[in-house]
Design a protein around this motif. Structure first.
Motif, PDB file in Angstrom:
ATOM      1  N   GLU A  50     -15.508   7.637   7.033  1.00  0.00           N
ATOM      2  CA  GLU A  50     -16.033   6.267   7.017  1.00  0.00           C
ATOM      3  C   GLU A  50     -15.431   5.437   8.144  1.00  0.00           C
ATOM      4  O   GLU A  50     -16.128   4.625   8.763  1.00  0.00           O
ATOM      5  N   THR A  51     -14.155   5.633   8.426  1.00  0.00           N
ATOM      6  CA  THR A  51     -13.508   4.893   9.515  1.00  0.00           C
ATOM      7  C   THR A  51     -14.187   5.193  10.843  1.00  0.00           C
ATOM      8  O   THR A  51     -14.487   4.287  11.636  1.00  0.00           O
ATOM      9  N   PHE A  52     -14.442   6.489  11.119  1.00  0.00           N
ATOM     10  CA  PHE A  52     -15.145   6.846  12.348  1.00  0.00           C
ATOM     11  C   PHE A  52     -16.562   6.284  12.340  1.00  0.00           C
ATOM     12  O   PHE A  52     -17.040   5.770  13.363  1.00  0.00           O
ATOM     13  N   ALA A  53     -17.241   6.394  11.209  1.00  0.00           N
ATOM     14  CA  ALA A  53     -18.625   5.944  11.117  1.00  0.00           C
ATOM     15  C   ALA A  53     -18.753   4.472  11.481  1.00  0.00           C
ATOM     16  O   ALA A  53     -19.680   4.064  12.185  1.00  0.00           O
ATOM     17  N   HIS A  54     -17.825   3.651  11.018  1.00  0.00           N
ATOM     18  CA  HIS A  54     -17.867   2.231  11.336  1.00  0.00           C
ATOM     19  C   HIS A  54     -17.604   1.995  12.826  1.00  0.00           C
ATOM     20  O   HIS A  54     -18.231   1.126  13.442  1.00  0.00           O
ATOM     21  N   ALA A  55     -16.693   2.774  13.416  1.00  0.00           N
ATOM     22  CA  ALA A  55     -16.431   2.646  14.847  1.00  0.00           C
ATOM     23  C   ALA A  55     -17.625   3.108  15.668  1.00  0.00           C
ATOM     24  O   ALA A  55     -17.889   2.578  16.759  1.00  0.00           O
ATOM     25  N   PHE A  56     -18.373   4.076  15.150  1.00  0.00           N
ATOM     26  CA  PHE A  56     -19.560   4.606  15.836  1.00  0.00           C
ATOM     27  C   PHE A  56     -20.733   3.640  15.722  1.00  0.00           C
ATOM     28  O   PHE A  56     -21.621   3.644  16.573  1.00  0.00           O
ATOM     29  N   GLY A  57     -20.754   2.845  14.658  1.00  0.00           N
ATOM     30  CA  GLY A  57     -21.799   1.842  14.524  1.00  0.00           C
ATOM     31  C   GLY A  57     -22.635   1.911  13.264  1.00  0.00           C
ATOM     32  O   GLY A  57     -23.639   1.202  13.138  1.00  0.00           O
ATOM     33  N   PHE A  58     -22.238   2.744  12.300  1.00  0.00           N
ATOM     34  CA  PHE A  58     -22.923   2.783  11.013  1.00  0.00           C
ATOM     35  C   PHE A  58     -22.414   1.671  10.099  1.00  0.00           C
ATOM     36  O   PHE A  58     -21.323   1.134  10.279  1.00  0.00           O
ATOM     37  N   THR A  59     -23.210   1.370   9.085  1.00  0.00           N
ATOM     38  CA  THR A  59     -22.809   0.504   7.982  1.00  0.00           C
ATOM     39  C   THR A  59     -22.802   1.328   6.707  1.00  0.00           C
ATOM     40  O   THR A  59     -23.676   2.185   6.520  1.00  0.00           O
ATOM     41  N   THR A  60     -21.819   1.108   5.856  1.00  0.00           N
ATOM     42  CA  THR A  60     -21.787   1.810   4.574  1.00  0.00           C
ATOM     43  C   THR A  60     -22.864   1.240   3.657  1.00  0.00           C
ATOM     44  O   THR A  60     -22.881   0.037   3.374  1.00  0.00           O
ATOM     45  N   ALA A  61     -23.764   2.123   3.206  1.00  0.00           N
ATOM     46  CA  ALA A  61     -24.818   1.708   2.276  1.00  0.00           C
ATOM     47  C   ALA A  61     -24.365   1.842   0.836  1.00  0.00           C
ATOM     48  O   ALA A  61     -24.744   1.042  -0.026  1.00  0.00           O
ATOM     49  N   ALA A  62     -23.563   2.864   0.550  1.00  0.00           N
ATOM     50  CA  ALA A  62     -23.031   3.093  -0.799  1.00  0.00           C
ATOM     51  C   ALA A  62     -21.817   3.990  -0.679  1.00  0.00           C
ATOM     52  O   ALA A  62     -21.717   4.816   0.236  1.00  0.00           O
ATOM     53  N   ARG A  63     -20.904   3.852  -1.633  1.00  0.00           N
ATOM     54  CA  ARG A  63     -19.682   4.650  -1.590  1.00  0.00           C
ATOM     55  C   ARG A  63     -19.183   4.885  -3.001  1.00  0.00           C
ATOM     56  O   ARG A  63     -19.057   3.959  -3.799  1.00  0.00           O
TER      57      ARG A  63
END
Length: 377
Positions: A50-63
């Motif tokens: 998730e940390t990488f995903a946010h740096a890459f430009g994704f948004t968390t939809a559900a967790r």
């Protein structure tokens, strides 16, 4: 050049098929999928992912404790579903049909009944397996997430045309906000069989074929495949298949607003210790401006912008495959991108070559020589 080939000039390849070569589409496919819905992965550390995903430009939809759903700013389903597991692996793609009737048609043709998807995703799926052993979901009616605020493209003064006056360009050094999932690339030891499977069952059509140097008579070794939306243009490729010594994920690509978003987002990733695989450049097949990265689990992911869009009328282009032919401009393709950098991945691929040459598949000794020529070109 004959009239048959003129359709390709200046578009994606100056040459079309020769007599008797693969037509790049099935005459009567079972269904015609509209797009990729999402990709599914398994990873052991969801927090790190998730940390990488946010740096890459994704948004968390559900967790939850065991699943992470990542989305872009466009409306629709999440782009990526990651489940917690003991190791890292690509589970497979999910393609979206136009409606539930298509799903029922596919179920009847394959003998595999539709099943409900988890409540967090919604809709139903027919779960298939392609000839290379990859699980392929075909889904209908998943939940639609609303759009998020999008990263706005910049306004450019092009040549002597002034559209931006008394205003400066200051793209912030921040994550390039992912808009949507664009495509996935997979390698297969059964290239021709796998290609025909996607064309026949999912109604996809080939935009470009690549063949190994001096091996055109043996047929293509890679294809860039788009969805057939009739007169509505679709991405140059939603799926790319390449022949190789193992069945594996190669990379996936996610659209961002423009070059500034891509470049500034890359600087943000570098600032936070992540590793660029290759870029920035502009591809030939597909024309995308690209930038490739490795996530902490070793999966290659791509930011792209300004890709080609084709409708159903364009026939496949044909071109020789080479490392130098992967980009119009940009740095040379890296060993990491080509999969030949020293390390765990290249060692795994070397072992796969030995195994593939012992088995009955399309990757034989002559194909290996062709692949080595590509990597050294």
């Amino acid at each position: 050049m004959s009239g048959h080939h003129d359709v390709h000039t200046g578009l994606h390849s100056e040459r079309g098929a020769l007599a008797g070569e693969h037509p790049g589409r099935a005459r009567n496919p079972v269904v015609k999928v509209l797009d990729l819905a999402w990709l599914e992965f398994q990873k052991p550390d969801l927090e790190r992912a998730e940390t990488f995903a946010h740096a890459f430009g994704f948004t968390t939809a559900a967790r939850t404790a065991d699943e992470l759903q990542l989305r872009g700013t466009d409306p629709g389903a999440p782009c990526v579903l990651i489940r917690r597991g003991a190791g890292s692996r690509f589970i497979g793609p999910a393609f979206r049909t136009a409606d539930h009737a298509d799903l029922l048609r596919l179920a009847e043709a394959t003998g595999i009944g539709p099943t409900p998807l988890p409540a967090a995703v919604g809709g139903a799926t027919v779960d298939l397996t392609d000839p290379s052993g990859l699980r392929v979901r075909v889904v209908a009616d998943p939940h639609e997430l609303p759009a998020l605020p999008a990263q706005q493209p910049h306004i450019f003064n092009v040549g002597h045309e002034v559209v931006r006056a008394n205003a400066m360009q200051r793209p912030p050094r921040e994550p390039a906000r992912v808009q949507r999932l664009g495509h996935v690339v997979v390698q297969t030891t059964k290239y021709r069989e796998t290609l025909d499977w996607y064309l026949q069952n999912l109604g996809m059509i080939v935009s470009d074929f690549l063949f190994y140097p001096r091996q055109r008579q043996r047929g293509p070794a890679m294809s860039f495949i788009r969805c057939d939306r009739g007169s509505t243009p679709a991405d140059h490729h939603t799926l790319a298949l390449t022949l190789g010594p193992s069945n594996r994920y190669v990379h996936s690509a996610y659209q961002v607003a423009d070059l500034d978003a891509l470049a500034a987002g890359g600087e943000y990733l570098l600032d936070h210790g992540y590793r660029r695989s290759w870029g920035i450049g502009r591809h030939i097949q597909g024309s995308q401006i690209f930038d490739y990265w490795r996530d902490p689990d070793g999966f290659m992911v791509e930011h792209f912008s300004d890709g080609d869009m084709f409708d159903c009328t364009l026939e496949p282009g044909w071109a020789p495959m080479s490392a130098s032919g992967l980009a119009q401009w940009g740095p040379p393709a890296t060993k990491d991108f080509l999969g030949i950098a020293p390390g765990r991945e290249s060692l795994h691929e070397l072992r796969a070559i030995v195994d593939a040459l012992r088995e009955d598949n399309e990757f034989d000794l002559r194909r290996l020589r062709g692949l080595l020529k590509v990597a050294s070109s």
